[in-house]
Design a protein around this motif. Structure first.
Motif, PDB file in Angstrom:
ATOM      1  N   ALA A  75       0.727  -1.149   0.034  1.00  0.00           N
ATOM      2  CA  ALA A  75      -0.022   0.092  -0.058  1.00  0.00           C
ATOM      3  C   ALA A  75       0.816   1.262  -0.051  1.00  0.00           C
ATOM      4  CB  ALA A  75      -0.914  -0.055   1.392  1.00  0.00           C
ATOM      5  N   ILE A  76       1.799   1.212   0.741  1.00  0.00           N
ATOM      6  CA  ILE A  76       2.907   2.300   0.945  1.00  0.00           C
ATOM      7  C   ILE A  76       3.410   2.508  -0.569  1.00  0.00           C
ATOM      8  CG2 ILE A  76       4.932   3.320   1.807  1.00  0.00           C
ATOM      9  CD1 ILE A  76       4.476   1.722   4.334  1.00  0.00           C
ATOM     10  N   VAL A  77       3.811   1.713  -1.335  1.00  0.00           N
ATOM     11  CA  VAL A  77       4.576   1.725  -2.495  1.00  0.00           C
ATOM     12  C   VAL A  77       3.434   2.506  -3.697  1.00  0.00           C
ATOM     13  CG1 VAL A  77       5.867   0.841  -4.431  1.00  0.00           C
ATOM     14  CG2 VAL A  77       6.116   0.208  -1.909  1.00  0.00           C
ATOM     15  N   ILE A  78       2.174   1.672  -3.597  1.00  0.00           N
ATOM     16  CA  ILE A  78       1.035   2.131  -4.482  1.00  0.00           C
ATOM     17  C   ILE A  78       0.692   3.545  -4.136  1.00  0.00           C
ATOM     18  CG2 ILE A  78      -1.003   1.661  -5.248  1.00  0.00           C
ATOM     19  CD1 ILE A  78       0.047  -0.463  -5.967  1.00  0.00           C
ATOM     20  N   SER A  79       0.782   4.019  -2.921  1.00  0.00           N
ATOM     21  CA  SER A  79       0.474   5.299  -2.678  1.00  0.00           C
ATOM     22  C   SER A  79       1.326   6.142  -3.146  1.00  0.00           C
ATOM     23  CB  SER A  79       0.126   5.298  -1.090  1.00  0.00           C
ATOM     24  OG  SER A  79       1.509   5.458  -0.741  1.00  0.00           O
ATOM     25  N   PHE A  80       2.512   5.827  -3.253  1.00  0.00           N
ATOM     26  CA  PHE A  80       3.541   6.656  -4.169  1.00  0.00           C
ATOM     27  C   PHE A  80       2.891   6.741  -5.529  1.00  0.00           C
ATOM     28  CE2 PHE A  80       6.862   6.890  -7.248  1.00  0.00           C
ATOM     29  CZ  PHE A  80       7.330   8.173  -6.885  1.00  0.00           C
TER      30      PHE A  80
ATOM     31  N   LEU B 625       6.133  25.269   0.719  1.00  0.00           N
ATOM     32  CA  LEU B 625       7.239  24.514   0.882  1.00  0.00           C
ATOM     33  C   LEU B 625       7.402  24.101   2.196  1.00  0.00           C
ATOM     34  CD1 LEU B 625       9.847  24.158  -0.415  1.00  0.00           C
ATOM     35  CD2 LEU B 625      10.897  26.178   0.610  1.00  0.00           C
ATOM     36  N   LEU B 626       6.919  24.917   3.361  1.00  0.00           N
ATOM     37  CA  LEU B 626       6.917  24.638   4.800  1.00  0.00           C
ATOM     38  C   LEU B 626       6.030  23.329   5.116  1.00  0.00           C
ATOM     39  CD1 LEU B 626       7.491  25.409   7.647  1.00  0.00           C
ATOM     40  CD2 LEU B 626       5.761  26.903   7.740  1.00  0.00           C
ATOM     41  N   SER B 627       4.763  23.215   4.457  1.00  0.00           N
ATOM     42  CA  SER B 627       3.975  22.213   4.517  1.00  0.00           C
ATOM     43  C   SER B 627       4.797  20.700   3.937  1.00  0.00           C
ATOM     44  CB  SER B 627       2.760  22.290   3.904  1.00  0.00           C
ATOM     45  OG  SER B 627       2.900  22.179   2.385  1.00  0.00           O
ATOM     46  N   LEU B 628       5.455  20.905   3.058  1.00  0.00           N
ATOM     47  CA  LEU B 628       6.151  19.830   2.701  1.00  0.00           C
ATOM     48  C   LEU B 628       7.082  19.556   4.093  1.00  0.00           C
ATOM     49  CD1 LEU B 628       7.691  20.204  -1.002  1.00  0.00           C
ATOM     50  CD2 LEU B 628       5.832  18.661  -0.069  1.00  0.00           C
ATOM     51  N   ILE B 629       7.828  20.170   4.462  1.00  0.00           N
ATOM     52  CA  ILE B 629       8.686  19.957   5.408  1.00  0.00           C
ATOM     53  C   ILE B 629       7.894  19.131   6.740  1.00  0.00           C
ATOM     54  CG2 ILE B 629      10.202  20.758   7.418  1.00  0.00           C
ATOM     55  CD1 ILE B 629      10.937  23.036   5.431  1.00  0.00           C
ATOM     56  N   LEU B 636       8.386  10.739   8.832  1.00  0.00           N
ATOM     57  CA  LEU B 636       9.462  10.055   9.656  1.00  0.00           C
ATOM     58  C   LEU B 636       8.905   9.458  11.070  1.00  0.00           C
ATOM     59  CD1 LEU B 636      12.525  12.573   9.394  1.00  0.00           C
ATOM     60  CD2 LEU B 636      12.118  10.105   8.712  1.00  0.00           C
ATOM     61  N   MET B 637       8.106  10.193  11.537  1.00  0.00           N
ATOM     62  CA  MET B 637       7.400   9.636  12.925  1.00  0.00           C
ATOM     63  C   MET B 637       6.547   8.522  12.649  1.00  0.00           C
ATOM     64  SD  MET B 637       8.653  11.186  15.332  1.00  0.00           S
ATOM     65  CE  MET B 637      10.218  12.128  14.561  1.00  0.00           C
ATOM     66  N   LEU B 655      10.418   4.939   4.811  1.00  0.00           N
ATOM     67  CA  LEU B 655      11.422   5.907   4.877  1.00  0.00           C
ATOM     68  C   LEU B 655      11.920   6.284   3.291  1.00  0.00           C
ATOM     69  CD1 LEU B 655      13.222   7.210   6.997  1.00  0.00           C
ATOM     70  CD2 LEU B 655      15.129   5.631   6.388  1.00  0.00           C
ATOM     71  N   THR B 656      11.854   5.134   2.520  1.00  0.00           N
ATOM     72  CA  THR B 656      12.464   5.316   1.078  1.00  0.00           C
ATOM     73  C   THR B 656      11.378   5.958   0.298  1.00  0.00           C
ATOM     74  OG1 THR B 656      12.111   2.848   1.021  1.00  0.00           O
ATOM     75  CG2 THR B 656      14.522   3.674   1.004  1.00  0.00           C
ATOM     76  N   VAL B 657      10.064   5.673   0.765  1.00  0.00           N
ATOM     77  CA  VAL B 657       9.222   6.112  -0.330  1.00  0.00           C
ATOM     78  C   VAL B 657       8.925   7.589   0.133  1.00  0.00           C
ATOM     79  CG1 VAL B 657       6.411   6.331  -0.354  1.00  0.00           C
ATOM     80  CG2 VAL B 657       7.698   4.180  -0.727  1.00  0.00           C
ATOM     81  N   GLU B 658       9.189   8.077   1.532  1.00  0.00           N
ATOM     82  CA  GLU B 658       9.271   9.332   1.877  1.00  0.00           C
ATOM     83  C   GLU B 658      10.111  10.061   1.120  1.00  0.00           C
ATOM     84  OE1 GLU B 658       6.946  11.515   4.011  1.00  0.00           O
ATOM     85  OE2 GLU B 658       6.650   9.322   4.388  1.00  0.00           O
ATOM     86  N   VAL B 659      11.247   9.535   0.859  1.00  0.00           N
ATOM     87  CA  VAL B 659      12.239  10.457   0.170  1.00  0.00           C
ATOM     88  C   VAL B 659      11.880  10.797  -1.345  1.00  0.00           C
ATOM     89  CG1 VAL B 659      14.646  10.360  -0.774  1.00  0.00           C
ATOM     90  CG2 VAL B 659      14.183   9.576   1.564  1.00  0.00           C
ATOM     91  N   VAL B 660      11.399   9.631  -2.085  1.00  0.00           N
ATOM     92  CA  VAL B 660      10.994  10.048  -3.379  1.00  0.00           C
ATOM     93  C   VAL B 660       9.825  10.859  -3.216  1.00  0.00           C
ATOM     94  CG1 VAL B 660      12.164   8.148  -4.559  1.00  0.00           C
ATOM     95  CG2 VAL B 660       9.740   7.655  -3.669  1.00  0.00           C
ATOM     96  N   THR B 661       8.763  10.518  -2.501  1.00  0.00           N
ATOM     97  CA  THR B 661       7.635  11.496  -2.555  1.00  0.00           C
ATOM     98  C   THR B 661       8.029  13.010  -2.313  1.00  0.00           C
ATOM     99  OG1 THR B 661       6.414   9.643  -1.750  1.00  0.00           O
ATOM    100  CG2 THR B 661       5.217  11.710  -1.582  1.00  0.00           C
ATOM    101  N   ILE B 662       8.796  13.099  -1.398  1.00  0.00           N
ATOM    102  CA  ILE B 662       9.219  14.689  -1.342  1.00  0.00           C
ATOM    103  C   ILE B 662       9.856  15.163  -2.504  1.00  0.00           C
ATOM    104  CG2 ILE B 662      10.462  16.131   0.417  1.00  0.00           C
ATOM    105  CD1 ILE B 662       8.373  15.119   1.692  1.00  0.00           C
ATOM    106  N   ILE B 663      10.865  14.471  -2.861  1.00  0.00           N
ATOM    107  CA  ILE B 663      11.222  14.801  -4.376  1.00  0.00           C
ATOM    108  C   ILE B 663      10.304  15.023  -5.481  1.00  0.00           C
ATOM    109  CG2 ILE B 663      13.182  14.283  -6.194  1.00  0.00           C
ATOM    110  CD1 ILE B 663      14.785  12.753  -3.992  1.00  0.00           C
TER     111      ILE B 663
END
Lengths: 112, 955
Positions: A75-80, B625-629, B636-637, B655-663
């Motif tokens: 789900a996490i990956v798909i949500s991306f 921009l602030l909302s992205l942070i 992270l939490m 964690l990794t999805v977080e990085v690509v999503t923010i980019i």
């Protein structure tokens, strides 16, 4: 700890819902992201909360429920993928129309 | 021949004429004819078995859990109808070959015809009712195509639409009725349902089922009050009308009435509804037919009337009535097809079908005259023709039927219907063929070649043959009747004969024919009276009803669905919360069974950060921009939470999805405004706030509730934990679930992800191909750009770190089966490595070093995963069965080789491809924005002699 997780889910949902109800694409996307967190954590928590018992088979006596984890992982990956598509659509609309409203202009009170 | 093949042949053959259109008309018609002939021969090979009283069956289990099996059966009734459909079909095809004009698209016509034919054969041979329903709907759809074949004619389109609306609506009702029948009988097999007469008629659901099924049958067979679509369907080419009206479509409803006769008939409700509708239809159709000037309209209403007759006979619920109905189905099919084809011949030769402009054709078209007259007199019920025999049986049956305690009612109406029926037949013959030869025909009346008169002539031979020697047809009619009656009743002793002695039916017949002749003689004044009488026009009423429904739908939908997304979202949220609250407040629940765990300081701090970030997001979201942070903090939490609660795989993924999503979001934000303006009123913000808080409280209550209780039913996770190592060969249960236990789900998920990436790519392409491209090129940065877009430090660090990232990815991938990791996470890590190169060294530099396009990587991933799954077929195992073994190559430790790893490799490749393709697409938008100076890999490069530059605003 259960209360902390439950209230975190609640806060994420509430913030997500509020942002989803905004009128511009970017906050709506932020809102759906928050809702995604909320849903993922909610599903994950359906395996109940267990500290220090990852589902890696060892000599341990107990393991946490692995099934919700497997479901949430995809789900996490798909949500991306979903976020990316929505962002692309929003971007396309904005670049093409110079307008990042989510509502149709036909709507009365809220549209420009 | 197998029943499967008989049903499949028309469908398979349907492709041929469409493909062979360029091969010529003869080829199209020839291949259609051959296919139909093959199916008919196949059917006939089963004749000996059917004659011997056997039931031929063919069965393949498809979805046994749903009771959906592909089962066909062939008994007398099925054989009778299939033979009618295919036999008359052959004649129609031969006729159509010569009928259609040169400019008509022959291949298209025959494709539709075969589709329709296949659907009809499917209906009459299906044993499983669900399968039957599918074919039932298919006939509605394919007849829609046939009726609207002449797309340039508005009548054709409207007629087709009306036919589809009416029969399609009936089909929906039929689905409901059939499902109820299946529920009562406990099986969806017709053969089982037919044996449950008592259970079905005793069931409280009998009435709903009866009404729904009758709705389906009546709409299909054009029974009052749904008779109006059939005359409009005659806008179709004449061969289609001949086919639909004689052997198929409208007979489908009759077929089902006959098929279900053993279980549904015999009750007062059945009697009143079916006989009543049949009688009304018969009289009404016959009356209207007399006053129609269009030959085809006259015949269309005569079909309506004769269908009413058959329905009425089935409604009486006696064995004799059923036998008369079967016999009349046969007779009607022969003379009605011949009549329609004759009407087509007249239209073809004289160029008009208007009776008022015809007359005297018996001298000019002698062959057509003989054919049409014999068929019409048979329809009128004149002795020595087959129509007489079944009409006499009908009158005999009517004489013994009492409706509403009025013994005269049914016989009187039956005679009235027959009288008008005779009258319009006389008119058909008299006004078209007799009278003086005129000199104002629009065309040149002449007999056509044998290609056109041959098929109806053949049918008329049958009409006469059965009419003179009914005993020839008797064994067959009795066989079919036995199949209709099933175990419910005995086949009657009565014989098919011309002379039954002086019976009430004879008197009634004499009255009908004599009265018919009088009515024909008085047609002129009667027509004037008819034309003056105001009548409701069915089409106007139908259009009104449709317009009303559309208006109602529009009024209902418009306020709910007005294009405002935020409104849908609000309605949805409120509804879900309300329903959930209702369930939570009224439902029962167990007492808490799990003890609360005490959090430490770190946990509370993490929680506080998450809540603070999410809360701040609400208030600070205007600064994008602030909302992205802030959303990064939330992510992270959540990741930390996964770590705490024993989910290392999830933590790594998040964690990794977080990085690509923010980019990704940063790339998007590059084009979007930096701030969200205040637009909503205070009231609206308060309203949204209340909705949001209610939603939050609801989810919180729900999670709080279940976190304190154990699962109601034991989870299936025990199985996974127990079998992960034994069956899947891995100790990381989450990964084994992903690549093994639920590998098929994962396969679907990587495909979804890949489609999403391709969609993004396609959207980018179309954006860049349109006017947006110019806008992007002319776009000026709204903020000063930093000098040195590719800082040297970052360039060097990312290049140095790249092999390390690859190594980490490889490591995470390999350990995935036994330790936290796997294809998803490894794919994300490697993607981040690539993205860093793009960010540090620029798009051009990185793209130039790219050997394989990302589409290819996606494809390779999905293919690898799919082929791994298919591979297990070669070992006789189902899709995606995994195998593993342990090998030892000195000097390494023993390690495991599993096919699941190959599958995981597919996942890995698909994830890398999908993530990179999405991000690359976004970057391509940005690339248009900048000039070519960014193509240098480093902002400051000692080997280049130009100076670092700063892009000024508006430069």
């Amino acid at each position: 700890m259960e209360f902390l997780v439950a209230s975190a889910i609640g806060v994420l949902t509430a913030s997500g819902l509020y942002l989803v109800l905004r009128l511009r694409t970017f906050p709506v996307i932020m809102g759906t992201s928050l809702l995604t967190y909320a849903v993922n954590v909610f599903l994950f928590a359906s395996g109940r909360l267990t500290v220090g018992a990852p589902p890696i088979l060892t000599d341990a006596e107990r393991y946490t429920d692995p099934l919700p984890q497997a479901l949430v992982l995809t789900a996490i990956v798909i949500s991306f993928g979903m976020t990316a598509v929505v962002v692309m659509i929003a971007l396309g609309a904005y670049l093409g129309d110079d307008d990042d409203h989510v509502d149709d202009a036909a709507e009365g009170e809220d549209a420009r | 021949m197998s029943l499967f093949l008989i049903v499949a042949l028309p469908f398979l053959g349907a492709m041929l004429p469409g493909l062979m259109n360029s091969a010529g008309r003869q080829a199209c018609a020839g291949v259609t004819f051959t296919v139909t002939l093959l199916a008919l021969i196949g059917l006939l090979t089963n004749l000996p078995a059917v004659l011997a009283g056997e039931i031929v069956t063919a069965r393949v289990s498809w979805m046994p859990g749903l009771g959906l099996d592909v089962t066909f059966w062939l008994d007398g009734l099925g054989f009778f109808f299939a033979a009618l459909i295919l036999g008359i079909g052959l004649l129609i095809i031969a006729y159509a070959r010569h009928y259609l004009a040169r400019e008509d698209h022959m291949g298209e016509f025959f494709t539709y015809l075969l589709l329709f034919q296949g659907a009809m054969v499917g209906i009459v041979l299906s044993d499983n009712v669900l399968l039957l329903l599918i074919f039932w709907e298919l006939t509605s759809l394919s007849s829609f195509l046939l009726i609207g074949y002449w797309k340039h004619l508005p009548e054709g389109r409207q007629g087709a639409r009306m036919a589809l609306a009416v029969t399609g609506m009936g089909g929906l009702a039929m689905i409901g009725g059939m499902l109820i029948l299946g529920q009562i009988a406990g099986s969806y097999d017709l053969s089982v349902i037919l044996e449950n007469r008592d259970a079905i008629q005793a069931s409280p659901l009998y009435h709903p089922a009866l009404v729904l099924i009758l709705l389906g049958c009546f709409t299909k067979s054009a029974q009052f009050p749904f008779h109006f679509w059939l005359p409009h369907a005659m806008a179709a080419p004449t061969p289609v009308s001949a086919y639909l009206h004689s052997a198929t479509m409208v007979k489908a409803g009759i077929f089902l009435l006959a098929r279900l006769w053993p279980v549904l008939s015999g009750t007062p409700e059945w009697f009143v509804l079916v006989t009543g509708a049949g009688l009304i239809t018969m009289v009404l159709g016959a009356t209207i037919a007399l006053f129609k000037h269009d030959l085809k309209a006259l015949l269309a209403f005569s079909t309506v009337s004769h269908l009413g007759l058959i329905t009425m006979l089935l409604g009486t619920g006696t064995a004799f009535g059923a036998m008369a109905a079967v016999f009349h189905i046969l007779n009607h099919a022969t003379f009605k097809a011949a009549l329609f084809m004759s009407a087509g011949i007249i239209d073809h030769g004289v160029h008009t079908r208007d009776i008022r402009r015809l007359g005297g054709l018996r001298r000019l078209m002698p062959v057509t005259f003989v054919i049409a007259t014999l068929a019409a007199l048979s329809m009128a019920g004149i002795p020595f023709l087959n129509g007489f025999l079944s009409k006499e049986m009908m009158l005999e049956e009517a004489a013994h039927t009492t409706l509403f305690d009025l013994p005269w009612l049914v016989p009187a109406l039956a005679v009235l219907g027959s009288l008008f029926s005779a009258a319009y037949c006389f008119r058909f013959v008299g006004h078209v063929f007799f009278g003086p030869v005129r000199d104002d025909y629009p065309g040149h009346p002449h007999d056509p070649g044998p290609g056109l008169w041959g098929p109806p002539a053949l049918l008329v031979v049958l009409v006469v043959l059965i009419g003179v020697m009914p005993f020839l047809a008797e064994p067959f009619v009795k066989l079919v009747t036995a199949a209709v009656l099933g175990p419910a009743a005995e086949v009657p002793e009565a014989h098919l004969a011309i002379w039954h002695g002086v019976t009430p039916a004879l008197y009634m017949s004499i009255v009908a024919v004599g009265g018919g002749f009088l009515a024909f003689a008085a047609h002129g004044p009667a027509q004037r009276l008819w034309d003056r009488t105001p009548r409701p026009e069915a089409k106007t009423l139908f259009d009104g009803v449709i317009a009303g429904i559309v208006g109602l739908a529009r009024r209902t939908v418009a306020p709910l669905h007005d294009g405002a997304f935020s409104r849908y979202a609000a309605i949805f949220a409120v509804t879900v919360v309300a329903v959930g609250a209702h369930a939570g407040l009224t439902g029962a629940s167990a007492a808490p069974s799990r003890a609360m765990q005490t959090p430490g300081v770190v946990q509370v701090a993490g929680w506080a950060m998450l809540v603070a970030a999410a809360g701040a997001l609400v208030f600070l979201h205007r600064n994008r921009l602030l909302s992205l942070i802030l959303i990064g903090i939330v992510g992270l939490m959540v990741t930390a939470g996964f770590v705490l609660f024993s989910a290392p795989d999830l933590a790594m993924t998040q964690l990794t999805v977080e990085v690509v999503t923010i980019i990704l979001l940063l790339l998007a934000l590059n084009f979007l405004p930096n701030r969200t303006p205040i637009e909503s009123s205070a009231f609206r913000r308060a309203r949204d706030g209340i909705i949001a808080v209610a939603g939050g409280l609801a989810t919180m209550a729900l999670s709080w509730h279940y976190l304190l209780r154990d699962t109601v039913a034991p989870s299936i996770s025990e199985f996974h934990l127990a079998n992960s190592y034994k069956g899947g060969g891995g100790t990381n249960v989450v990964n084994v679930i992903l690549v093994d236990f639920r590998g098929f789900d994962t396969y679907g998920e990587i495909i979804v992800l890949s489609i999403a990436a391709l969609l993004i790519f396609a959207l980018t392409e179309s954006l860049l191909a349109g006017p947006v491209r110019a806008r992007l090129l002319n776009r000026l940065p709204d903020q000063p750009r930093a000098g040195g877009t590719h800082p040297m430090l970052m360039v060097i660090v990312t290049r140095v770190i790249m092999p390390v990232v690859m190594l980490v990815g490889f490591f995470v991938f390999l350990r995935g089966h036994n330790e936290p990791g796997g294809g998803f996470i490894a794919g994300l890590i490697v993607s981040i490595g690539f993205v860093m190169q793009y960010m540090a060294s620029g798009f051009a530099w990185t793209s130039a070093r790219l050997k394989y396009p990302y589409h290819g990587v996606i494809g390779a991933g999905v293919l690898t995963a799919g082929l791994t799954g298919i591979g297990s077929w070669f070992f006789g195992a189902p899709f995606l069965t995994s195998a593993f073994t342990y090998v030892r190559i000195p000097p390494f430790d023993e390690f495991e080789l599993a096919t699941a790893a190959l599958f995981d490799l597919g996942v890995f490749l698909a994830v890398v491809g999908a993530v990179m393709l999405s991000l690359e697409s976004f970057s391509r938008l940005a690339r248009r924005q900048h000039g070519p100076e960014d193509d240098y890999p480093m902002g400051i490069d000692p080997s280049r002699d130009d100076l670092p530059r700063t892009t000024e605003i508006g430069a």
